[in-house]
Design a protein around this motif. Structure first.
Motif, short mmCIF file in Angstrom:
data_model
loop_
_atom_site.label_atom_id
_atom_site.label_comp_id
_atom_site.label_asym_id
_atom_site.label_seq_id
_atom_site.Cartn_x
_atom_site.Cartn_y
_atom_site.Cartn_z
N VAL A 76 57.12 53.49 28.99
CA VAL A 76 56.73 54.90 29.11
C VAL A 76 56.41 55.44 27.72
N GLY A 77 55.69 56.56 27.68
CA GLY A 77 55.40 57.21 26.41
C GLY A 77 53.94 57.59 26.28
N LYS A 78 53.64 58.37 25.27
CA LYS A 78 52.28 58.81 25.02
C LYS A 78 51.37 57.61 24.74
N GLY A 86 53.81 61.31 44.84
CA GLY A 86 53.19 60.59 43.73
C GLY A 86 51.75 61.00 43.50
N ILE A 87 51.27 60.74 42.30
CA ILE A 87 49.88 61.05 41.93
C ILE A 87 48.97 60.00 42.56
N SER A 88 47.99 60.44 43.31
CA SER A 88 47.02 59.49 43.87
C SER A 88 45.65 59.63 43.24
N ASP A 89 45.41 60.71 42.50
CA ASP A 89 44.15 60.91 41.79
C ASP A 89 44.48 61.27 40.35
N VAL A 90 44.47 60.28 39.47
CA VAL A 90 44.90 60.50 38.08
C VAL A 90 43.91 61.39 37.34
N ARG A 91 42.62 61.24 37.61
CA ARG A 91 41.62 62.09 36.94
C ARG A 91 41.88 63.57 37.25
N ASP A 92 42.33 63.86 38.46
CA ASP A 92 42.56 65.23 38.88
C ASP A 92 43.67 65.91 38.06
N VAL A 93 44.66 65.12 37.62
CA VAL A 93 45.73 65.72 36.81
C VAL A 93 45.49 65.51 35.31
N TYR A 94 44.42 64.80 34.98
CA TYR A 94 44.07 64.61 33.57
C TYR A 94 43.20 65.75 33.05
N ALA A 123 49.86 63.85 32.11
CA ALA A 123 48.71 62.96 32.31
C ALA A 123 47.88 62.87 31.03
N ARG A 124 47.70 63.99 30.35
CA ARG A 124 46.96 63.97 29.09
C ARG A 124 47.69 63.11 28.06
N GLU A 125 49.01 63.19 28.03
CA GLU A 125 49.78 62.38 27.09
C GLU A 125 49.70 60.89 27.44
N TRP A 126 49.78 60.56 28.72
CA TRP A 126 49.75 59.14 29.13
C TRP A 126 48.43 58.49 28.73
N LEU A 127 47.32 59.25 28.83
CA LEU A 127 46.00 58.72 28.53
C LEU A 127 45.56 59.00 27.10
N GLU A 128 46.46 59.53 26.30
CA GLU A 128 46.12 59.92 24.94
C GLU A 128 45.62 58.72 24.12
N GLY A 129 44.52 58.93 23.41
CA GLY A 129 44.00 57.91 22.50
C GLY A 129 43.17 56.83 23.14
N LYS A 130 42.95 56.88 24.43
CA LYS A 130 42.16 55.84 25.09
C LYS A 130 40.66 56.08 24.87
N LEU A 131 39.91 54.99 24.74
CA LEU A 131 38.49 55.10 24.43
C LEU A 131 37.72 55.81 25.54
N ASP A 132 38.05 55.50 26.78
CA ASP A 132 37.37 56.13 27.92
C ASP A 132 38.44 56.54 28.93
N PRO A 133 39.14 57.64 28.65
CA PRO A 133 40.27 58.01 29.52
C PRO A 133 39.86 58.32 30.96
N ARG A 134 38.66 58.83 31.16
CA ARG A 134 38.24 59.16 32.52
C ARG A 134 38.07 57.89 33.36
N ALA A 135 37.42 56.90 32.79
CA ALA A 135 37.25 55.63 33.51
C ALA A 135 38.59 54.97 33.76
N LEU A 136 39.48 55.02 32.77
CA LEU A 136 40.80 54.44 32.96
C LEU A 136 41.56 55.18 34.05
N ALA A 137 41.48 56.51 34.04
CA ALA A 137 42.15 57.31 35.08
C ALA A 137 41.65 56.92 36.46
N ASP A 138 40.35 56.75 36.59
CA ASP A 138 39.78 56.37 37.89
C ASP A 138 40.25 54.98 38.32
N SER A 139 40.40 54.07 37.36
CA SER A 139 40.76 52.69 37.69
C SER A 139 42.19 52.57 38.20
N VAL A 140 43.02 53.56 37.90
CA VAL A 140 44.42 53.52 38.35
C VAL A 140 44.71 54.66 39.31
#
Length: 288
Positions: free
Chosen positions: A107-109, A179-187, A196-213
């Motif tokens: 867990v963590g940012k 549970g969260i079923s749409d990660v982009r929606d909470v990002y 959600a913003r912290e979990w995806l922090e620093g990712k090159l393409d956070p939107r695509a990553l959010a959609d993939s999970v």
């Protein structure tokens, strides 16, 4: 804390009902729990980035055939909390003679999607080692609350990236507590949440990553049965996410059920609603 006390009372009541010899004495019920159940903590299932990832095992002491397995995944918005904080959530399944595996994950940012990978690794370890705990690791029920609900859903609908060797068990059902079923929606957007913003922090393409999970994007006919419990006034995970998820599951002809807690917040349910929800969960899975 109120939920933990309630679940403990529910568990003790179940045990006391099963052993009527001295059912009027609460101390007798507590002693019976210590005689009937065993805790095997901190089993390392993976070492990654120099860190040991561990799980606890809670099991009935009874001998006989291998017992069914429930895997529990804690919440905390993917950035906080640990398995110890979630221990009492495992008691209802333990009381129904399941061996429970309560897992930690990274867990963590900026750790996305490490939790998904870790949970798949945990499932493989459980399949390989379940018999050591007199459990049947060939199939499992996976349950989680909040971010743990998301990870439980991903164990049912997601794809393992092969980070750990070995076969996965069959997921025979997913129990998703808000549970969260749409990660982009909470990002991003109107429902954006800090976790959600912290979990995806620093990712090159956070939107695509959010959609993939995002489980809502991974629904298909081969998904296991899924039951969700969600309050319609949840401020942290939008209730409409669960509505959309179950509409998609029904469209794909996946066995599913959504239990709506009227007025329920993020787990802030009245005790009768918890009882109703657990009865529905056990009926859905087919547990007496």
């Amino acid at each position: 804390m109120r939920l933990c006390v309630f679940l403990l009372c529910l568990f003790l009541t179940t045990c006391a009902a099963a052993e009527p010899a001295d059912s009027h004495d609460p101390l007798a019920a507590v002693i019976e729990v210590s005689r009937k159940y065993q805790v095997l903590p901190n089993n390392t299932y993976r070492v990654v980035q120099g860190r040991e990832l561990k799980l606890d095992v809670f099991r009935p002491r009874k001998h006989g055939p291998l017992l069914p397995v429930m895997v529990y995944i804690h919440g905390g918005g993917w950035v906080s909390h640990d398995k110890e904080r979630a221990t009492l959530h495992t008691l209802p399944f333990l009381a129904r003679d399941h061996v429970v595996f309560n897992i930690d994950y990274r867990v963590g940012k900026g750790t996305a999607p490490a939790g998904v990978e870790d949970c798949f690794c945990a499932l493989k370890w459980i399949r390989a080692h379940a018999a050591e705990f007199r459990a049947d690791g060939s199939s499992v029920v996976v349950m989680g609350h909040s971010a743990g609900g998301h990870l439980a859903l991903m164990m049912g609908v997601g794809k393992d990236n092969g980070a750990c060797p070995g076969p996965l068990p069959v997921v025979r059902a997913v129990v998703n507590w808000f549970g969260i079923s749409d990660v982009r929606d909470v990002y991003e957007g109107a429902n954006s949440q800090q976790y959600a913003r912290e979990w995806l922090e620093g990712k090159l393409d956070p939107r695509a990553l959010a959609d993939s999970v995002s489980p809502i994007r991974l629904v298909r006919a081969a998904n296991p049965p899924i039951i969700s419990i969600h309050g319609d006034h949840d401020p942290a995970v939008p209730y409409p996410q669960s509505v959309r998820l179950h509409e998609a599951l029904s469209k794909a002809h996946v066995k599913n059920q959504l239990i709506t807690i009227k007025g329920g917040t993020h787990g802030g349910f009245p005790e009768p609603e918890y009882l109703r929800a657990y009865r529905a969960v056990f009926a859905f899975i087919g547990i007496p």
